[in-house]
Design an enzyme around this catalytic site. Sequence first.
Site, short mmCIF file in Angstrom:
data_model
loop_
_atom_site.label_atom_id
_atom_site.label_comp_id
_atom_site.label_asym_id
_atom_site.label_seq_id
_atom_site.Cartn_x
_atom_site.Cartn_y
_atom_site.Cartn_z
CD GLN A 26 -3.29 0.24 0.34
OE1 GLN A 26 -3.60 -0.92 0.52
NE2 GLN A 26 -3.93 1.01 -0.53
CB SER A 54 -10.00 5.96 -0.74
OG SER A 54 -10.79 4.79 -0.66
CE LYS A 105 -2.63 -1.03 -3.78
NZ LYS A 105 -3.86 -1.77 -3.37
CE LYS A 110 -5.71 -4.10 2.78
NZ LYS A 110 -5.99 -3.55 1.42
N GLY A 165 -12.60 -0.41 2.79
CA GLY A 165 -12.94 -1.82 2.62
C GLY A 165 -11.82 -2.62 1.95
CG ASP A 166 -8.74 -5.75 1.03
OD1 ASP A 166 -8.14 -5.10 0.16
OD2 ASP A 166 -8.55 -6.97 1.17
P1 NDP Z 1 -14.67 -8.97 -2.10
O1 NDP Z 1 -14.79 -9.51 -0.73
O2 NDP Z 1 -15.71 -8.06 -2.62
O3 NDP Z 1 -14.53 -10.18 -3.16
C1 NDP Z 1 -13.52 -11.11 -3.05
C2 NDP Z 1 -13.67 -12.14 -4.15
O4 NDP Z 1 -12.51 -12.96 -4.19
C3 NDP Z 1 -14.86 -13.07 -3.94
O5 NDP Z 1 -15.34 -13.50 -5.17
C4 NDP Z 1 -14.20 -14.21 -3.16
O6 NDP Z 1 -14.90 -15.43 -3.30
C5 NDP Z 1 -12.85 -14.29 -3.83
N1 NDP Z 1 -11.88 -14.82 -2.89
C6 NDP Z 1 -11.55 -14.30 -1.68
N2 NDP Z 1 -10.64 -15.05 -1.06
C7 NDP Z 1 -10.40 -16.06 -1.88
C8 NDP Z 1 -9.56 -17.19 -1.79
N3 NDP Z 1 -8.78 -17.41 -0.71
N4 NDP Z 1 -9.54 -18.05 -2.85
C9 NDP Z 1 -10.33 -17.81 -3.93
N5 NDP Z 1 -11.15 -16.77 -4.07
C10 NDP Z 1 -11.19 -15.92 -3.06
O7 NDP Z 1 -13.23 -8.28 -2.15
P2 NDP Z 1 -12.67 -7.19 -3.19
O8 NDP Z 1 -13.25 -7.40 -4.54
O9 NDP Z 1 -12.77 -5.88 -2.55
O10 NDP Z 1 -11.13 -7.58 -3.21
C11 NDP Z 1 -10.56 -8.48 -4.17
C12 NDP Z 1 -9.07 -8.24 -4.27
O11 NDP Z 1 -8.83 -6.89 -4.71
C13 NDP Z 1 -8.28 -8.38 -2.96
O12 NDP Z 1 -6.99 -8.86 -3.26
C14 NDP Z 1 -8.15 -6.94 -2.47
O13 NDP Z 1 -7.06 -6.78 -1.62
C15 NDP Z 1 -7.96 -6.23 -3.80
N6 NDP Z 1 -8.26 -4.79 -3.80
C16 NDP Z 1 -9.47 -4.32 -3.41
C17 NDP Z 1 -9.74 -2.97 -3.49
C18 NDP Z 1 -11.07 -2.41 -3.16
O14 NDP Z 1 -11.26 -1.20 -3.33
N7 NDP Z 1 -12.04 -3.20 -2.69
C19 NDP Z 1 -8.72 -2.01 -3.93
C20 NDP Z 1 -7.50 -2.62 -4.40
C21 NDP Z 1 -7.29 -3.96 -4.31
P3 NDP Z 1 -15.91 -15.91 -2.13
O15 NDP Z 1 -17.15 -15.09 -2.32
O16 NDP Z 1 -16.10 -17.37 -2.39
O17 NDP Z 1 -15.22 -15.62 -0.83
O1 2IT Z 2 -5.96 -2.57 -1.44
C1 2IT Z 2 -6.49 -1.45 -1.53
O2 2IT Z 2 -5.95 -0.52 -2.13
C2 2IT Z 2 -7.82 -1.27 -0.93
N1 2IT Z 2 -8.38 -2.22 -0.40
C3 2IT Z 2 -8.46 0.09 -0.93
C4 2IT Z 2 -7.88 0.96 0.14
C5 2IT Z 2 -8.57 2.27 0.36
O3 2IT Z 2 -8.17 2.93 1.32
O4 2IT Z 2 -9.47 2.65 -0.40
#
Ligand code: NDP
Ligand code: 2IT
Length: 443
Positions: A110, A375, A113, A125, A164-165
């Site tokens: 982070q 954000s 990034k 985080k 969120g994450d």
């Molecule tokens: P969500 O909780 O909305 O979705 C996560 C997705 O990934 C679900 O489909 C979940 O499946 C799947 N998943 C989670 N863990 C696993 C695992 N161990 N094996 C296989 N599939 C898995 O999370 P986000 O979409 O917010 O986050 C997804 C990724 O993006 C993460 O790596 C996060 O750190 C990254 N990210 C998120 C940001 C954001 O703004 N939200 C910003 C930048 C990066 P299931 O429903 O079965 O759990």
């Molecule tokens: O991994 C990421 O960059 C996030 N989950 C979003 C972080 C944020 O503060 O919006």
Amino acid sequence: MSYTTRVLEDATKKHASEPEFIQAMTEILTTLKPFADARPAYEEMGILERLVEPERIIIFRVPWIDDAGKFRVNLGYRVQFNSAIGPYKGGLRFHPSVSLSIIKFLGFEQIFKNSLTGLPIGGGKGGSDFDPKGKSYREVMSFCQSFMTELYRHVGANTDVPAGDIGVGAREVGFMFGQYKRLTNSFEGVFTGKGLTYGGSLARTEATGYGLVYLTEEMLKNHGKTIEGKTVIISGSGNVAVYAAQKTAQLGGVVVAMSDSNGFIYDANGIDLAAVKEIKEIKRGRISEYKNYRPSSVYTEGRGIWNTKCDIAFPCATQNELSEEDAKALVANGCFAVGEGANMPSTLEATEVFLQNRILFAPGKAANAGGVATSALEMSQNSQRLAWSFDEVDKKLKDIMVNIYAGINEAAKEAGKTDNFVAGANIAGFKKVAEAMMQQGAV
Ligand code: NDP
Ligand code: 2IT
């Protein structure tokens, strides 16, 4: 032994029980090596030794009571990694796999990034090993309130701003924001990803997925290609995956596969995103239910999505979801571009396969930076006590992603590694943070 190698070896020994953190450090320090070793001021001022240690780690007990009246305990974490260029900023993850190693790798990524976005945000985080799956509304709220009852004293609009994450979306942010407000008697922008009725930004929900596609489109454009007409596969079906799929479709790409932690769906006609959203966002169900909406689609149990033939792949689920074998399968099937929506989804070996085969590879810390960038735009709006329109935020997001591409492209070229955006992102992100740390002295 060179400065960078020594710091990496020492930190690897010291944190031997943290594999994900070691992996993130290895990738970053290995690519930074020629750049950092050529500049003695970094060693003189202990920049790398300081960079690999968080400014502060908070670990706490989170007690709560489930619907059956049973006492439960989870662990809560917040790693305040680096505040050289702004308040700590980064998401909270609720997933049973959460450990100190995972939160440290995410916090470390982070830092770079957030620097790449060009906005004044430091790196942090947090999260918990709490599993929201299968929990009732009441249980999730009870957990979030307990989590915040400890965390509130460590965060604040000018100190540390979580978001969120995985497992933390608008619902959980709402519960935590509400509890913070109640404990502090202060209505402030202490979270991002808030609901639109209480200070959230338009386009924050879409931002990570949209940003991923904007940056990928820019990378393709610079290589005489576009997303239009291309076959795309996207792992995950959460926040990032869904909005990456939406923007891909808007640009004329055809998304044929998506997944969750149980398996993946293949739909040759292009995934019906409204169906995926209904299953995952409203019903909180499994992607296997997609067959009820499109009987002609195919559901496969397990993690085989990367064997699907495609032009472009967007891993948007979780760390280390794409192995060396998966990368080889993608290359063999003609995939020419990979954009990481998730954080560190490709293993070190998979990344190497992409680079060796000259795949256009956009690493997570650049490709998924649109979420945290938006954000930071939410923080700006909160400070101004104003709300910008969707189009205004979306346009700023797009400009930021185009700028990030320009920055990582330039840094890669300057390092003599044209089109190696892993090196480009790490060097470009590092430079600003290191400069700020040097100017602030031994802190
Ligand atoms: P969500 O909780 O909305 O979705 C996560 C997705 O990934 C679900 O489909 C979940 O499946 C799947 N998943 C989670 N863990 C696993 C695992 N161990 N094996 C296989 N599939 C898995 O999370 P986000 O979409 O917010 O986050 C997804 C990724 O993006 C993460 O790596 C996060 O750190 C990254 N990210 C998120 C940001 C954001 O703004 N939200 C910003 C930048 C990066 P299931 O429903 O079965 O759990
Ligand atoms: O991994 C990421 O960059 C996030 N989950 C979003 C972080 C944020 O503060 O919006």
